[in-house]
Motif scaffolding. Structure first.
Motif, PDB file in Angstrom:
ATOM      1  N   CYS A 259      45.548  25.500  33.761  1.00 55.07           N
ATOM      2  CA  CYS A 259      44.415  25.188  34.641  1.00 55.07           C
ATOM      3  C   CYS A 259      44.626  25.887  35.989  1.00 55.07           C
ATOM      4  O   CYS A 259      45.715  25.822  36.567  1.00 55.07           O
ATOM      5  N   VAL A 260      43.582  26.531  36.487  1.00 58.94           N
ATOM      6  CA  VAL A 260      43.706  27.299  37.727  1.00 58.94           C
ATOM      7  C   VAL A 260      42.446  27.150  38.579  1.00 58.94           C
ATOM      8  O   VAL A 260      41.380  26.809  38.087  1.00 58.94           O
ATOM      9  N   GLY A 261      42.599  27.421  39.866  1.00 60.87           N
ATOM     10  CA  GLY A 261      41.479  27.472  40.789  1.00 60.87           C
ATOM     11  C   GLY A 261      41.460  28.815  41.492  1.00 60.87           C
ATOM     12  O   GLY A 261      42.520  29.382  41.790  1.00 60.87           O
ATOM     13  N   TRP A 262      40.267  29.339  41.739  1.00 63.29           N
ATOM     14  CA  TRP A 262      40.160  30.639  42.402  1.00 63.29           C
ATOM     15  C   TRP A 262      40.234  30.445  43.907  1.00 63.29           C
ATOM     16  O   TRP A 262      39.409  29.764  44.502  1.00 63.29           O
ATOM     17  N   HIS A 263      41.267  31.045  44.527  1.00 63.38           N
ATOM     18  CA  HIS A 263      41.460  30.955  45.973  1.00 63.38           C
ATOM     19  C   HIS A 263      40.692  32.098  46.627  1.00 63.38           C
ATOM     20  O   HIS A 263      41.065  33.262  46.496  1.00 63.38           O
ATOM     21  N   SER A 264      39.606  31.763  47.331  1.00 65.98           N
ATOM     22  CA  SER A 264      38.717  32.801  47.858  1.00 65.98           C
ATOM     23  C   SER A 264      39.366  33.650  48.945  1.00 65.98           C
ATOM     24  O   SER A 264      39.046  34.831  49.083  1.00 65.98           O
ATOM     25  N   ARG A 265      40.275  33.076  49.723  1.00 69.29           N
ATOM     26  CA  ARG A 265      40.929  33.865  50.776  1.00 69.29           C
ATOM     27  C   ARG A 265      42.028  34.758  50.209  1.00 69.29           C
ATOM     28  O   ARG A 265      42.176  35.912  50.614  1.00 69.29           O
ATOM     29  N   LYS A 266      42.812  34.233  49.273  1.00 68.58           N
ATOM     30  CA  LYS A 266      43.892  35.015  48.669  1.00 68.58           C
ATOM     31  C   LYS A 266      43.396  35.933  47.546  1.00 68.58           C
ATOM     32  O   LYS A 266      44.121  36.806  47.088  1.00 68.58           O
ATOM     33  N   ARG A 267      42.175  35.704  47.100  1.00 69.35           N
ATOM     34  CA  ARG A 267      41.543  36.501  46.049  1.00 69.35           C
ATOM     35  C   ARG A 267      42.389  36.533  44.772  1.00 69.35           C
ATOM     36  O   ARG A 267      42.638  37.584  44.180  1.00 69.35           O
ATOM     37  N   ARG A 268      42.809  35.370  44.328  1.00 68.33           N
ATOM     38  CA  ARG A 268      43.592  35.283  43.095  1.00 68.33           C
ATOM     39  C   ARG A 268      43.502  33.864  42.542  1.00 68.33           C
ATOM     40  O   ARG A 268      43.082  32.931  43.233  1.00 68.33           O
ATOM     41  N   TRP A 269      43.935  33.728  41.293  1.00 75.68           N
ATOM     42  CA  TRP A 269      44.019  32.404  40.685  1.00 75.68           C
ATOM     43  C   TRP A 269      45.234  31.662  41.232  1.00 75.68           C
ATOM     44  O   TRP A 269      46.318  32.233  41.322  1.00 75.68           O
ATOM     45  N   ASP A 270      45.033  30.421  41.606  1.00 75.98           N
ATOM     46  CA  ASP A 270      46.108  29.586  42.133  1.00 75.98           C
ATOM     47  C   ASP A 270      46.465  28.543  41.084  1.00 75.98           C
ATOM     48  O   ASP A 270      45.633  27.713  40.710  1.00 75.98           O
ATOM     49  N   GLU A 271      47.701  28.594  40.595  1.00 73.44           N
ATOM     50  CA  GLU A 271      48.141  27.686  39.538  1.00 73.44           C
ATOM     51  C   GLU A 271      48.636  26.351  40.070  1.00 73.44           C
ATOM     52  O   GLU A 271      48.919  25.430  39.290  1.00 73.44           O
ATOM     53  N   ASN A 272      48.751  26.222  41.380  1.00 70.54           N
ATOM     54  CA  ASN A 272      49.330  25.021  41.973  1.00 70.54           C
ATOM     55  C   ASN A 272      48.292  23.983  42.398  1.00 70.54           C
ATOM     56  O   ASN A 272      48.661  22.913  42.877  1.00 70.54           O
ATOM     57  N   VAL A 273      47.008  24.289  42.241  1.00 69.85           N
ATOM     58  CA  VAL A 273      45.970  23.364  42.714  1.00 69.85           C
ATOM     59  C   VAL A 273      45.431  22.492  41.588  1.00 69.85           C
ATOM     60  O   VAL A 273      44.620  21.589  41.842  1.00 69.85           O
TER      61      VAL A 273
END
Length: 562
Positions: A259-273
């Motif tokens: 499960c991942v969330g798209w981090h708009s500032r980092k422009r990548r999938w964040d696996e920690n959210v």
């Protein structure tokens, strides 16, 4: 005609059509790299169709979805979302989505690759979320947009609302059956809302995951395929957590999900959210944190994580036998120590045996801790610590094997002058524990700051993002190769007759050590060779079972040291 000329020609087509839609604006032949062109079209929209933005739809739909036109439309949507979003109505949202739908077509996905701006897909997602966030819902609930590649729904919510959910069903990759997705707002989150009505809006994208991957092929964090819809949600700021259910595209039993969330500032999938609440064959349920920077969510394929009862049983039984055998090995060493350490070489041989046994025993214990730990809610720092010790002691096992090989070379080449035991011990411990410590510490220091040391689904060295696993695989396989070469050299040199009983005794010991190395080295090399094979995407389950068997039972070969 070169590629740049081709892009300009294609872009002039869409520019011409949009200029017809906005005749009062002196629109020039557009270059897709020119930032002022979308601004001109926005001004045309403001003057000619401010109520519904409908005047650009036909021009966009009749244009080809070339890379240049896609880049132009992305910039246009971005400008609309920032300059024309004061009062977003349902009609405006529909027009906006029809333009977005044109460049999300499955036929256009490959063309995203050729857009020079690799942030285009990320900008597109952020623009759609921003524009949808300005939408005003008038009815109690509504299906706002129902395009083939983008759907939008909205609801009114307040603290008295029961658990609210958004349900989507969309076709992906021209499949016969639709893929389902659902967003739930938990009751305890809704309690945080004030009595007056708020609104929640959600957007579903069936093809955007492939677009994000296509435009970021060199980015390791985006290399894993999205295995479901991408779901965006715009909620009141007080709400911080949501539940999402994704139906998998690939429903193979060996394919796990992250499960991942798209981090708009980092422009990548964040696996920690996000955390995985449920992962079964056909669907995954995620609990995710929601912020202004994290509004879009999905699941990534993780085919290398195999959860099979056969592997669990093999590992459990094998490691139990392994640990008992290693303890028995150390007890026997303690009993016979005074009778077997006759010469310097025999003394160091048994020092190697003890340290190989201790290293493997300790590594197995840390492996068990890591296995149980990774099945619980992970704490990142503890997972790093567990992985570090597993890495260190497995490396120690191989470096003590390397020292045994060097001991063989020493016994063959040095005849008249012998090294003192303290110096040999110092060299042994420097190689056996010093080298692994340097490698393990360096790996942690270079990968932990970017959270690329451990895997997201287990407490072991990361492979997908940083290739930290190479810090184990490369030294181990190099040592295996060196040891095999040493065994071959011994096979040649020990054929010559020896003179003198003392030398003859040393040669006997060297041959015995060589037999030990000859047995253990191929086994260890074969074991971790299969370990490398299991990293290859789509490998059958049988390779994972072979690796588990060899890794769990490799200690049985230690009995031959006596």
């Amino acid at each position: 005609m070169n590629e740049t000329t081709f892009f300009k020609k294609q872009d002039s087509n869409i520019a011409t059509r949009l200029s017809v839609a906005a005749p009062s604006i002196p629109l020039h032949v557009l270059d897709f790299r020119a930032p002022e062109s979308p601004d001109s079209v926005v001004e045309g929209i403001r003057k000619n169709c401010p109520l519904d933005y409908a005047c650009i739809i036909n021009a966009v739909k009749s244009s080809e979805a070339t890379s240049g036109n896609i880049a132009f439309i992305v910039k246009l949507l971005k400008n609309i979302s920032t300059d024309l979003s004061d009062n977003v109505t349902q009609e405006k949202m529909k027009s906006y989505s029809q333009v977005a739908n044109h460049i999300l077509d499955t036929a256009a996905i490959s063309n995203w690759t050729f857009i020079p701006d690799k942030n285009a897909s990320s900008d597109f997602l952020q623009s759609v979320n921003l524009f949808a966030g300005r939408l005003h819902i008038h009815n109690e609930s509504m299906n706002i947009v129902d395009e083939l590649f983008i759907q939008t729904k909205g609801f009114h919510i307040n603290h008295n609302t029961s658990e609210q959910s958004f349900n989507f069903s969309m076709n992906m990759n021209n499949k016969t059956e639709d893929i389902l997705g659902m967003i739930e707002i938990p009751r305890q989150e809704l309690w945080k809302l004030p009595p007056n009505a708020s609104q929640a809006i959600s957007i579903a994208f069936p093809t955007l995951g492939a677009v994000l991957q296509e435009t970021n092929l060199e980015n390791m964090s985006l290399s894993r395929p999205v295995n479901s819809l991408i779901l965006s949600v715009i909620l009141p700021e007080r709400l911080k957590q949501i539940l999402l259910t994704f139906e998998k595209i690939n429903k193979s039993r060996n394919v796990r999900a992250q499960c991942v969330g798209w981090h708009s500032r980092k422009r990548r999938w964040d696996e920690n959210v996000c955390e995985t609440v449920m992962d079964i064959t056909n669907k995954v349920k995620c609990r995710c944190n929601y912020t202004n920077s994290l509004m879009s969510f999905s699941i990534l394929m993780s085919p290398k994580t195999i959860d099979d009862k056969v592997l669990d049983y093999i590992t459990c039984i094998g490691l139990s036998i392994s640990i008992l055998s290693l303890v028995l090995c150390l007890i026997i060493e303690a009993i016979v120590w005074s009778r077997v350490v006759v010469t310097e070489i025999s003394y160091m041989r048994h020092v190697c045996i003890i340290n190989i046994a201790v290293s493997l025993l300790t590594a197995n214990v840390w492996f068990i801790i890591a296995s149980n730990f990774s099945k619980k809610a992970q704490d990142y720092n503890w997972c790093v610590a567990v992985t570090f010790f597993s890495h260190f002691f497995y490396l120690s096992l191989f470096f003590w094997m390397l020292f045994k090989a060097l001991l063989i070379i020493y016994g063959i080449l040095v005849v008249f002058r012998r090294m003192m035991k303290p110096r040999m011990m110092a060299i042994g411990f420097a190689i056996g524990y010093g080298c692994p410590l340097v490698i393990a510490v360096t790996t942690v220091a270079t990968t932990v700051p970017g959270k690329g040391y451990v895997r997201p689904d287990a407490c072991w060295l990361n492979w997908d993002n940083t290739k930290a696993l190479l810090a184990f695989a490369i030294p181990a396989l190099v040592i295996v190769a060196v040891n095999l070469i040493v065994v071959l050299l011994v096979a040649v040199n020990t054929q010559r007759p020896s003179i003198g009983s003392s030398k003859s005794q040393d040669v006997t010991i060297i041959i015995r050590i060589s037999k030990n190395v000859a047995i253990l080295t191929p086994l260890l090399g074969l074991t971790w060779g299969f370990g490398i094979i299991t990293l290859i995407e789509g490998m059958p389950l049988v390779f994972h079972i072979i690796f588990a068997v060899l890794n769990a039972f490799q200690v049985s070969a230690k009995k031959r040291d006596f």
